[in-house]
Design a protein around this motif. Structure first.
Motif, PDB file in Angstrom:
ATOM      1  N   ALA A  31      48.306  40.586 -78.898  1.00 30.73           N
ATOM      2  CA  ALA A  31      49.425  41.150 -79.652  1.00 30.73           C
ATOM      3  C   ALA A  31      50.700  41.105 -78.818  1.00 30.73           C
ATOM      4  N   VAL A  32      50.590  41.434 -77.553  1.00 31.14           N
ATOM      5  CA  VAL A  32      51.744  41.380 -76.652  1.00 31.14           C
ATOM      6  C   VAL A  32      52.213  39.939 -76.490  1.00 31.14           C
ATOM      7  N   TRP A  33      51.269  39.008 -76.354  1.00 34.64           N
ATOM      8  CA  TRP A  33      51.611  37.583 -76.243  1.00 34.64           C
ATOM      9  C   TRP A  33      52.366  37.124 -77.488  1.00 34.64           C
ATOM     10  N   ALA A  34      51.922  37.538 -78.670  1.00 32.79           N
ATOM     11  CA  ALA A  34      52.585  37.159 -79.914  1.00 32.79           C
ATOM     12  C   ALA A  34      54.007  37.712 -79.963  1.00 32.79           C
ATOM     13  N   ALA A  35      54.181  38.931 -79.486  1.00 31.39           N
ATOM     14  CA  ALA A  35      55.511  39.528 -79.474  1.00 31.39           C
ATOM     15  C   ALA A  35      56.462  38.725 -78.597  1.00 31.39           C
ATOM     16  N   LYS A  36      56.008  38.302 -77.461  1.00 25.40           N
ATOM     17  CA  LYS A  36      56.849  37.535 -76.543  1.00 25.40           C
ATOM     18  C   LYS A  36      57.306  36.226 -77.183  1.00 25.40           C
TER      19      LYS A  36
END
Length: 339
Positions: free
Chosen positions: A193-198
């Motif tokens: 999820a954090v990777w997608a946000a970036k």
């Protein structure tokens, strides 16, 4: 206020008990349900993608057809398994389907879930690089796809083309402006999820995720969403991200509803969908509307999300699934302030 759509896995079976007995039934009824949902005032029609299964598989012909039959409703996927995809061909298909729909596509992509066959993506011609996993390959395909959706030229034109070219390097066509901002990542962990946000993708969180704390699904999802939003803010993106969660929710308003779902268990379950990866599977919400409202008020992840996708039992037919959607829109959503 929330956007409310449906999510169909598009199952079909030749069984006499199934209202969806063939691949043609699954596809045509998926279009009909999108039309019905739009007429009822729902906001989205989303479809799951599975390969080597009696379920919906290639999404873009379906999305294009639904786009031609509707005018307002969002049309999306949850999710396309990027281990199987050629990002360039997919960018062309996505651009064409989005233009047919008038810019209404909301494409959920991800690594995908366990499939019906062993390493099915190998049959499609894709093999991870040395030292990389199939998940790494899916993320790499996704990064290429996102880059293509920027619409910048990258291919050297033929000096003697069959048809005249615009100046400069060429991009894939047809290009649909704005589609890049309507790509979602289906995240099973906080880290992805954090990777997608970036990368500037919206977030989809399903009816299951890998268990990272032993807490109920809605609590883990709410934490995942908050981590995603924090990473989005840190990345400095200028637009507001969107977040969806999927739920199995049935308002019991008639005898048929009670017959189908009256005995549903109202608890999460923990188990394994992959070796050594424990997952939490979300409960089914099925009750009288007033009781359902109170139960849904306590769902932290729904509260955090701007979009709710209702999983539908597509083999029960278009009319019954339209009833399921209408019951939520009419008897539940207003009391929760979603409408």
């Amino acid at each position: 206020m929330k956007k409310i759509g449906f999510l169909s896995f598009g199952h079909w079976s030749p069984s006499p008990q199934s209202g969806t007995r063939s691949g043609a039934d699954a596809l045509l009824q998926s279009i009909d349900l999108a039309v019905a949902a739009e007429e009822l005032g729902a906001d989205g029609a989303y479809y799951r993608v599975h390969h080597f299964a009696r379920q919906l598989a290639s999404p873009f012909p379906l999305l294009a057809a639904a786009g031609a039959k509707t005018r307002r409703i969002e049309l999306g996927t949850a999710v396309i398994d990027m281990r199987y995809e050629n990002p360039l061909y997919m960018a062309e298909d996505a651009g064409a389907a989005d233009l047919i729909a008038g810019g209404r596509l909301q494409l959920g992509i991800s690594r995908g879930s366990p499939e019906q066959v062993i390493d099915g993506w190998r049959h499609f011609g894709y093999v991870p690089e040395d030292g990389k996993s199939d998940a790494d390959m899916a993320r790499r395909h996704s990064e290429i796809f996102l880059d293509l959706l920027r619409g910048e030229g990258f291919a050297q034109p033929n000096p003697r083309p069959m048809f005249p070219n615009p100046p400069g390097l060429l991009r894939l066509e047809p290009f649909s402006a704005g589609l890049r901002d309507r790509i979602w990542w289906g995240a099973a962990t906080d880290a992805t999820a954090v990777w997608a946000a970036k990368l500037g993708m919206n977030l989809q969180s399903s009816t299951l995720k890998f268990d990272e704390s032993g807490e109920p699904l809605h609590v883990q999802q709410a934490k995942q969403i908050r981590a995603y939003r924090a990473a989005w803010k840190e990345a400095g993106h200028t637009r507001e991200p969107r977040v969806s969660v999927s739920r199995s929710i049935f308002a019991l308003v008639n005898d048929m509803d009670r017959a189908y779902f009256g005995g549903s268990e109202g608890e999460d379950h923990f188990g394994y969908i992959e070796p050594e990866k424990r997952a939490v599977f979300g409960r089914t919400y099925a009750d009288e509307p007033d009781k359902l409202v109170e139960q849904l008020k306590a769902d932290e992840a729904i509260a955090e999300a701007d979009t709710l996708l209702l999983t539908v039992p597509n083999q029960l037919g278009v009319d019954y699934n339209a009833h399921v959607i209408e019951s939520i829109l009419k008897h539940v959503s207003p009391a929760l302030g979603w409408r």
